[in-house]
Scaffold this active site. Structure first.
Site, PDB file in Angstrom:
ATOM      1  N   CYS A 121       0.831  -1.214   0.000  1.00 21.98           N
ATOM      2  CA  CYS A 121       0.000   0.000   0.000  1.00 21.98           C
ATOM      3  C   CYS A 121       0.861   1.258   0.000  1.00 21.98           C
ATOM      4  O   CYS A 121       0.462   2.291  -0.540  1.00 21.98           O
ATOM      5  CB  CYS A 121      -0.962   0.001   1.188  1.00 21.98           C
ATOM      6  SG  CYS A 121      -0.159  -0.113   2.800  1.00 21.98           S
TER       7      CYS A 121
ATOM      8  N   HIS B 118      -1.434   1.243   7.465  1.00 21.60           N
ATOM      9  CA  HIS B 118      -1.955   1.229   6.093  1.00 21.60           C
ATOM     10  C   HIS B 118      -1.851   2.623   5.471  1.00 21.60           C
ATOM     11  O   HIS B 118      -2.191   3.627   6.109  1.00 21.60           O
ATOM     12  CB  HIS B 118      -3.425   0.771   6.118  1.00 21.60           C
ATOM     13  CG  HIS B 118      -4.011   0.576   4.758  1.00 21.60           C
ATOM     14  ND1 HIS B 118      -3.419  -0.210   3.800  1.00 21.60           N
ATOM     15  CD2 HIS B 118      -5.148   1.086   4.182  1.00 21.60           C
ATOM     16  CE1 HIS B 118      -4.162  -0.201   2.701  1.00 21.60           C
ATOM     17  NE2 HIS B 118      -5.212   0.587   2.908  1.00 21.60           N
TER      18      HIS B 118
END
Length: 483
Positions: A113, A431
């Protein structure tokens, strides 16, 4: 009931009845039947201004026989379709992309990510895409190593794939070449690829592209990436103990927003980031001494990248810890007070034109300072041209290359176009997500392979203060003026 007449364009409608027990919206529907102007387009002048849909007739003082003025454009007569309905899934894929209004997402290949969010932010820069397309024609020069060349080609191909795909893209080739060029992104733990720092990925990728595109650049513009992202700094380095003072210059690809207990806003953090202490040898003292380095911006880029310094090394846990403090950032950023005196002088003229243009939109008169009425007729341009990084005008082509070359001037004013956020307590976990402004003005959250439409107010809530997504990198686009 009250009977009035309504003047619309060249027509006069007599004996139009108003039922004062019903809201004005009903009256507007009557006028729609007469004129074809939809209620939402109707502007009817009454006492106190325009007639609102939910106004109280008793307070408006409308009298029998009064003539009301209405403005508005009628709907065109709807023609029968020449062709039957075409569903989006039946369109060619490139037409589906245009209809969708945003590019595709990127599949997460296993803690990637950080890479996906970096790519999505940089992909939003049309001038970078244009430079990469030109690179493909020129090929690799002897100054660029093979892996840098491969990473540049992989970036170009991935950008192109994102632009022409409706479904999410798997960036396998790009990821493979990134790990080959920078092995740290291939670190593994328990047979899984480890999460990495998005800022490090951003910095390394831009460095590689700057090397490749510089070698392939034309003689007129040898360093495309510096024009787009480079910030020129001039620094005063002073030793209080010895009285020594020197001036240094350097170019960087981002500014740092330092976060402390007294920083609540981006501007404050940038001021802290332009000051630092360093220890180096003092020729007059013959030993090491503390120097204070104070920097000013001496040249502005087309895209200003700002990193929030949220991570620091924590010895106790032996990892990068995160500063969760809330730091607000604006949708419009003005860096004039962070600039050197020389650059401020160059910015004064363009800034006056910009103020006059914005004043004209609000119905205000131009100040006349440093600009003629002819000057203020020049319109702002956010999508064309670029500066050469020092406030002077430069020649540049649009991303399609179809328009003629235009000279532009930076103003020191920037608009937010992308935010890279991090959610979690450590740089090596959590994330990363990209939030990117589209050409239409709408925002899209790119959560790996899932693009989600967002409102502008959602973007300003990413300032931190908890465990939600918080801004780690902001990218601003210069508000420029054509010459």
């Amino acid at each position: 009931m009250i009977t009035v007449s309504v003047k619309w364009q060249k027509e006069l409608f007599k004996s139009v009845e108003i039922d004062t027990t019903q809201p004005p919206y009903v009256f507007k529907c009557q006028l729609y039947d007469l004129t074809g102007v939809p209620p939402e387009r109707q502007k009817i002048m009454v006492k106190g201004g325009l007639l609102k849909d939910d106004a109280d007739w008793s307070t408006l003082g409308v009298k029998v026989g009064q003539k009301l003025m209405m403005m508005g454009t009628a709907d065109e007569i709807v023609k029968a379709p020449e062709k039957g309905p075409v569903f989006m899934e039946d369109l060619p894929e490139e037409e589906q992309v245009v209809s969708l209004g945003h590019s595709a997402g990127l599949f997460n290949l296993g803690n990637t990510c950080y890479m996906n969010s970096t790519v999505q932010c940089l992909h939003s820069v049309p001038e970078l895409k244009s430079a990469l397309i030109k690179y493909s024609h020129s090929g690799r020069s002897n100054e660029v190593d093979q892996t840098s060349h491969m990473l540049t080609i992989a970036t170009r191909d991935l950008f192109n794939e994102l632009d022409n795909s409706v479904k999410a893209v798997a960036p396998m080739q790009f990821w493979m070449v990134l790990r080959k060029k920078y092995p740290q992104f291939g670190q593994m733990h328990n047979n899984f690829f480890m999460q990495q720092d998005a800022e490090e990925c951003w910095t390394q990728l831009l460095y590689t592209l700057s090397q490749s595109l510089r070698s392939a650049g034309s003689s007129e513009n040898p360093d495309a990436l510096k024009v787009l992202f480079g910030v020129d700094l001039v620094s005063r380095v002073h030793c209080q103990e010895s009285g020594e003072e020197t001036t240094e210059t350097e170019s960087v690809y981002s500014l740092k927003c330092h976060i402390s207990h007294e920083v609540n806003h981006l501007h404050e953090g940038l001021k802290h980031g332009l000051k630092s202490e360093l220890e180096k040898n003092s020729p007059s003292l013959g030993r090491s001494a503390i120097y204070l380095k104070e920097s000013r911006i001496n040249g502005l880029p087309r895209y200003l990248t700002i990193q929030f310094v949220r991570f620091f090394w924590k010895r106790e846990s032996n990892q990068k810890a995160k500063i969760l403090r809330k730091v607000d950032y604006p949708l419009e950023l003005d860096v004039y007070d962070l600039c050197s005196d020389d650059l401020r002088k160059k910015l004064e003229g363009p800034r006056q034109i910009l103020r006059d243009e914005e004043g004209k939109k609000l119905g205000l008169k131009a100040s006349g300072k440093g600009s003629t009425s002819k000057d203020t007729d020049v319109k702002m341009s956010e999508a064309e041209g670029s500066s050469n990084g020092n406030g002077e005008p430069s020649n540049s082509k649009s991303d399609q290359g179809a328009e003629s070359q235009k000279e532009t001037q930076v103003t020191g004013v920037y608009d937010l176009v992308a935010v890279l956020t991090h959610k979690g307590r450590s740089a090596d976990s959590g994330h990363y997500v990209a939030w990117v402004k589209q050409e239409s003005g709408k925002w899209i959250e790119y959560d790996d392979d899932n693009p989600i439409p967002r409102r502008e107010e959602d973007i300003t809530k990413l300032s931190g203060g908890g465990d939600w997504h918080m801004a780690y990198i902001c990218m601003y686009k210069a508000r420029v003026l054509p010459m």
